[in-house]
Design a protein around this motif. Structure first.
Motif, PDB file in Angstrom:
ATOM      1  N   GLY A  80       0.778  -1.234   0.000  1.00  0.00           N
ATOM      2  CA  GLY A  80       0.000   0.000   0.000  1.00  0.00           C
ATOM      3  C   GLY A  80       0.810   1.284   0.000  1.00  0.00           C
ATOM      4  O   GLY A  80       0.258   2.353   0.227  1.00  0.00           O
ATOM      5  N   GLY A 121      -0.120   1.437   5.261  1.00  0.00           N
ATOM      6  CA  GLY A 121      -0.297   1.551   3.817  1.00  0.00           C
ATOM      7  C   GLY A 121      -1.703   1.970   3.454  1.00  0.00           C
ATOM      8  O   GLY A 121      -2.637   1.866   4.252  1.00  0.00           O
ATOM      9  N   PHE A 122      -1.852   2.433   2.226  1.00  0.00           N
ATOM     10  CA  PHE A 122      -3.151   2.874   1.715  1.00  0.00           C
ATOM     11  C   PHE A 122      -3.845   1.726   0.990  1.00  0.00           C
ATOM     12  O   PHE A 122      -3.188   1.040   0.206  1.00  0.00           O
ATOM     13  N   TYR A 132      -5.871   3.322   4.178  1.00  0.00           N
ATOM     14  CA  TYR A 132      -5.740   3.346   5.630  1.00  0.00           C
ATOM     15  C   TYR A 132      -7.044   2.882   6.267  1.00  0.00           C
ATOM     16  O   TYR A 132      -8.085   2.862   5.608  1.00  0.00           O
ATOM     17  N   THR A 181      -2.047  -2.675   4.513  1.00  0.00           N
ATOM     18  CA  THR A 181      -3.213  -1.842   4.213  1.00  0.00           C
ATOM     19  C   THR A 181      -4.397  -2.224   5.091  1.00  0.00           C
ATOM     20  O   THR A 181      -4.364  -3.247   5.786  1.00  0.00           O
TER      21      THR A 181
END
Length: 193
Positions: free
Chosen positions: A20, A120-121, A123, A181
């Motif tokens: 992520g 990580g995205f 979120y 993520t």
């Protein structure tokens, strides 16, 4: 990893992602070089190895912190020393002083201070958010719908009061942020008894 061909010239635009986070980027007209970078990345190369084999690759120290599993600490350090106008330093210091928040991944969005249970995205969006108001007060809101205009918990006059509200509304299960993520975290939670 993402690779795109530029539309105006012979150039390959590359992004190197892990859990992520975009850790590195590159732009090159060298097809064999792009292939080498792809092979290195997909073969598990670390950022320094990738850069050594492909000098056109660019990354920053925060990417190395993510790679080492130190993204939370590195991000807090950046916010604590940032000179950007949208960063409320009193709020950052008040949040950083609280160990439960210091263990979470902080991020800003439209002046609001968010906390994530992962680094990580995408979120996590299940924790309260602090929204500094133009009048110098703070609004603490839920971010369930990924909007800073979510249901208001309460307003606070000081950064310390806003942080106290966040702590009061943190779910018990919230621990240190994990690498990955929100989707990874959901998978871990679903797999646990």
């Amino acid at each position: 990893m993402n690779t795109l061909a530029a539309s105006e010239d012979r150039r390959f635009l590359m992004e190197f992602w892990d859990r992520g986070v975009r850790l590195a980027k590159a732009g090159t007209g060298d097809l064999p070089g792009a292939a080498r970078a792809t092979a290195l990345w997909q073969g598990g190369a670390q950022l320094r190895e990738l850069k050594a084999g492909c000098p056109f690759v660019e990354y920053c120290p925060v990417a190395e912190a993510h790679e080492r599993g130190e993204a939370v600490e590195a991000t807090w350090a950046i916010y604590r020393t940032a000179s950007a106008r949208h960063v409320d330093h009193d709020l950052i210091e008040a949040a950083y002083a609280e160990p439960r928040l210091r263990a979470l991944f902080p991020f800003h969005s439209h002046r609001t201070l968010h906390f994530s249970r992962c680094t990580g995205f995408p979120y996590t969006h299940d924790l309260p958010v602090i929204d500094p108001r133009p009048d110098g007060t703070y609004r603490v809101v839920w971010w369930h719908d990924r909007s800073p205009d979510g249901p208001i918990i309460r307003e606070a006059d000081t950064p310390h009061d806003a942080v106290a509200l966040i702590i009061a509304y943190l779910p018990d299960r919230v621990g240190p942020a994990v690498v990955g993520t929100a989707n990874d975290l959901d998978s871990l939670t679903a797999d646990s008894p």
